[in-house]
Design an enzyme around this catalytic site. Sequence first.
Site, PDB file in Angstrom:
ATOM      1  N   ASP A 151       2.754   5.941  -6.406  1.00 29.40           N
ATOM      2  CA  ASP A 151       3.913   5.725  -5.713  1.00 29.40           C
ATOM      3  C   ASP A 151       5.047   5.597  -6.515  1.00 29.40           C
ATOM      4  OD1 ASP A 151       2.822   5.563  -3.080  1.00 29.40           O
ATOM      5  OD2 ASP A 151       2.197   3.685  -3.246  1.00 29.40           O
TER       6      ASP A 151
ATOM      7  N   HIS B 246       0.934  -1.087  -0.088  1.00 30.44           N
ATOM      8  CA  HIS B 246      -0.066   0.068   0.029  1.00 30.44           C
ATOM      9  C   HIS B 246       0.787   1.234   0.046  1.00 30.44           C
ATOM     10  CE1 HIS B 246      -3.485   2.246   0.620  1.00 30.44           C
ATOM     11  NE2 HIS B 246      -3.765   2.080   1.817  1.00 30.44           N
TER      12      HIS B 246
ATOM     13  N   HIS C 264      -2.513  -1.636  -9.672  1.00 29.23           N
ATOM     14  CA  HIS C 264      -3.506  -1.197  -8.761  1.00 29.23           C
ATOM     15  C   HIS C 264      -4.738  -2.135  -8.786  1.00 29.23           C
ATOM     16  CE1 HIS C 264      -5.801   1.795  -6.710  1.00 29.23           C
ATOM     17  NE2 HIS C 264      -4.824   2.285  -6.114  1.00 29.23           N
TER      18      HIS C 264
HETATM   19  N1  ACO Z   1       4.831  -6.356 -10.764  1.00 27.06           N
HETATM   20  C1  ACO Z   1       4.661  -7.635 -11.243  1.00 27.06           C
HETATM   21  N2  ACO Z   1       3.476  -8.417 -11.439  1.00 27.06           N
HETATM   22  C2  ACO Z   1       2.450  -7.624 -10.569  1.00 27.06           C
HETATM   23  C3  ACO Z   1       2.315  -6.541 -10.148  1.00 27.06           C
HETATM   24  C4  ACO Z   1       3.552  -5.730  -9.916  1.00 27.06           C
HETATM   25  N3  ACO Z   1       3.830  -4.830  -9.491  1.00 27.06           N
HETATM   26  N4  ACO Z   1       1.326  -6.361  -9.487  1.00 27.06           N
HETATM   27  C5  ACO Z   1       0.267  -7.337  -9.877  1.00 27.06           C
HETATM   28  N5  ACO Z   1       1.019  -8.233 -10.574  1.00 27.06           N
HETATM   29  C6  ACO Z   1       0.554  -9.377 -11.334  1.00 27.06           C
HETATM   30  C7  ACO Z   1       0.040 -10.460 -10.152  1.00 27.06           C
HETATM   31  O1  ACO Z   1       1.434 -11.135  -9.898  1.00 27.06           O
HETATM   32  C8  ACO Z   1      -0.738 -11.123 -10.847  1.00 27.06           C
HETATM   33  O2  ACO Z   1      -0.394 -12.054 -11.794  1.00 27.06           O
HETATM   34  P1  ACO Z   1      -0.938 -13.505 -12.144  1.00 27.06           P
HETATM   35  O3  ACO Z   1      -2.136 -12.995 -12.606  1.00 27.06           O
HETATM   36  O4  ACO Z   1      -0.016 -14.136 -13.216  1.00 27.06           O
HETATM   37  O5  ACO Z   1      -1.079 -14.287 -10.870  1.00 27.06           O
HETATM   38  C9  ACO Z   1      -1.669 -10.054 -11.760  1.00 27.06           C
HETATM   39  O6  ACO Z   1      -0.997  -9.247 -11.847  1.00 27.06           O
HETATM   40  C10 ACO Z   1      -2.586  -9.300 -10.867  1.00 27.06           C
HETATM   41  O7  ACO Z   1      -2.392  -9.038  -9.476  1.00 27.06           O
HETATM   42  P2  ACO Z   1      -2.949  -9.280  -8.143  1.00 27.06           P
HETATM   43  O8  ACO Z   1      -1.758  -9.319  -7.265  1.00 27.06           O
HETATM   44  O9  ACO Z   1      -3.899 -10.093  -8.238  1.00 27.06           O
HETATM   45  O10 ACO Z   1      -3.596  -7.729  -7.975  1.00 27.06           O
HETATM   46  P3  ACO Z   1      -4.068  -6.986  -6.656  1.00 27.06           P
HETATM   47  O11 ACO Z   1      -5.355  -6.068  -7.105  1.00 27.06           O
HETATM   48  O12 ACO Z   1      -4.408  -8.048  -5.573  1.00 27.06           O
HETATM   49  O13 ACO Z   1      -3.043  -6.074  -6.144  1.00 27.06           O
HETATM   50  C11 ACO Z   1      -1.478  -4.314  -5.761  1.00 27.06           C
HETATM   51  C12 ACO Z   1      -2.693  -4.893  -6.364  1.00 27.06           C
HETATM   52  C13 ACO Z   1      -1.176  -4.917  -4.051  1.00 27.06           C
HETATM   53  C14 ACO Z   1      -1.154  -3.038  -5.922  1.00 27.06           C
HETATM   54  C15 ACO Z   1      -0.230  -5.054  -6.635  1.00 27.06           C
HETATM   55  O14 ACO Z   1      -0.459  -4.688  -8.020  1.00 27.06           O
HETATM   56  C16 ACO Z   1       1.133  -4.984  -6.218  1.00 27.06           C
HETATM   57  O15 ACO Z   1       1.548  -5.564  -5.379  1.00 27.06           O
HETATM   58  N6  ACO Z   1       1.776  -3.642  -6.586  1.00 27.06           N
HETATM   59  C17 ACO Z   1       3.044  -3.332  -6.196  1.00 27.06           C
HETATM   60  C18 ACO Z   1       3.118  -2.691  -5.031  1.00 27.06           C
HETATM   61  C19 ACO Z   1       2.475  -1.239  -5.239  1.00 27.06           C
HETATM   62  O16 ACO Z   1       2.899  -0.541  -6.009  1.00 27.06           O
HETATM   63  N7  ACO Z   1       1.560  -0.887  -4.368  1.00 27.06           N
HETATM   64  C20 ACO Z   1       0.974   0.435  -4.097  1.00 27.06           C
HETATM   65  C21 ACO Z   1      -0.555   0.400  -4.601  1.00 27.06           C
HETATM   66  S1  ACO Z   1      -0.897   2.078  -4.792  1.00 27.06           S
HETATM   67  C22 ACO Z   1      -1.382   2.321  -3.150  1.00 27.06           C
HETATM   68  O17 ACO Z   1      -2.003   1.608  -2.251  1.00 27.06           O
HETATM   69  C23 ACO Z   1      -1.267   3.625  -2.787  1.00 27.06           C
END
Ligand code: ACO
Length: 435
Positions: free
Chosen positions: A363, A268, A307
């Site tokens: 971010d 987050h 996201h």
């Molecule tokens: N890098 C690589 N792969 C990713 C990323 C990433 N940053 N984010 C998602 N994916 C992939 C997942 O592995 C998944 O792949 P799969 O379908 O092969 O399993 C797919 O994309 C879907 O991702 P989920 O994790 O199911 O998406 P979710 O909605 O649960 O997560 C989140 C969203 C937590 C923001 C995620 O994208 C992440 O961890 N990003 C990196 C951390 C980040 O930047 N967080 C800040 C968010 S903005 C904020 O909170 C202010």
Amino acid sequence: MTQDTLKITDSRTNLTYTLPVDKGTVRALDLRQMKTSPNDFGLMTYDPAFMNTASCQSTITFIDGDRGILEYRGYPIEVLAEHCTFLEVAYLLLFGELPNETELKDWVYEITHHTMLHENTKKFMEGFRHDAHPMAMLVSTVAALATIYPEARNIHDPANRLLQIKRLIGKMPSIAAMSYRHSLGFPYVYPDNDLNYAENFMNMLWKMVEPKYVANPVLARALDTLFILHADHEQNCSTSTMRAVGSSHADPYLATAAAAAALSGPLHGGANEEVLKMLDEIGSKQNVSGYIKKVKEGHGKLMGFGHRVYKNYDPRAKIIKWTAEQVFAITGCNPKLDIALELERIALEDDYFVTRKLYPNVDFYSGIIYQAMGFKPEMFTVLFAIPRTVGWLAQWQEMLTDPEQKIARPRQIYTGHRSRRFLPIEKRALVGIAD
Ligand code: ACO
């Protein structure tokens, strides 16, 4: 007007039910009537991580994640970021309308006159080790304010609520600056009521021996713009925490501390700090493709990408990129920008990221600006928490005044043992789980 409905046939009983559909949703409780026997609890929904569950009705923030739209109280974020100050936007989020000149003047006066911290706060701060994470110091100190303002527990009195809201918005930058100075071993700086919200924060961070701190107006405006962009984002992890904790009628300092704790996680608000670590690890533009390859092979994530709601470019990231240009014109360019731009370029052309609709989020670029302004990465999430306090408080008020809301209490599907036979300790076999 005919009501939209959903017709469901329960194959277990062959009974058909007609459920009302309102604003694109069915009420989960309407499913409860679907039972296989009179003793059956009734049908529930199962939704880990609330992927498809609306927990409230809200009039504060609108997001269309597919089209990359963000609006506060109906105003596009781009318009607010260009024309308003952070405190003007705070007023909008909390009260639903933009203030007129007199209202804004009074509001700014009120917030400014709540920036001073009780002297006891210094003592809390002094108890922390010099290398404590600023976010942990912020969370603990905000919670400790509940000991200074015990009347805050009277959350049912609107005037009392408003007083705590003003205190929290006023004092967050003071606590944040105190945590920063504590980690450097510098004396704390008192607020200066002649300065605006962002300038005063900069004063409390960076004033040394000069009699009066003068903030660079471009950097102060950039910080204020970043505060606007971070002020609210509907039912994200920390805001849902604020609502859940607040729903038990905990006082606003404790609820805000809980929300800030949720924000601190790397998935987050803590992601901005992680982005900088990632850019450090990549080291140079040439290493970007290799890093992306590793991420695609399942080794870590691209921090600052992806996201839950945005499946398009995060509109805040666009404004941040523009703000970065203004900041770099003053501070000189952050060399990490080149790596970040290359990362974005390659990722946005790569099938892995394109098919999963993974774009830079708020971010991704914010940390690069903060670093250029002189902040250490550990401070980045604290910089997020200051403005997000406004969103948490607006959502908290909305929750408390919503007659449909009750204490937050999800259900579970129990999959563990039942009615086990108890064995006295001398008869139990070695399990070995605590090794
Ligand atoms: N890098 C690589 N792969 C990713 C990323 C990433 N940053 N984010 C998602 N994916 C992939 C997942 O592995 C998944 O792949 P799969 O379908 O092969 O399993 C797919 O994309 C879907 O991702 P989920 O994790 O199911 O998406 P979710 O909605 O649960 O997560 C989140 C969203 C937590 C923001 C995620 O994208 C992440 O961890 N990003 C990196 C951390 C980040 O930047 N967080 C800040 C968010 S903005 C904020 O909170 C202010």
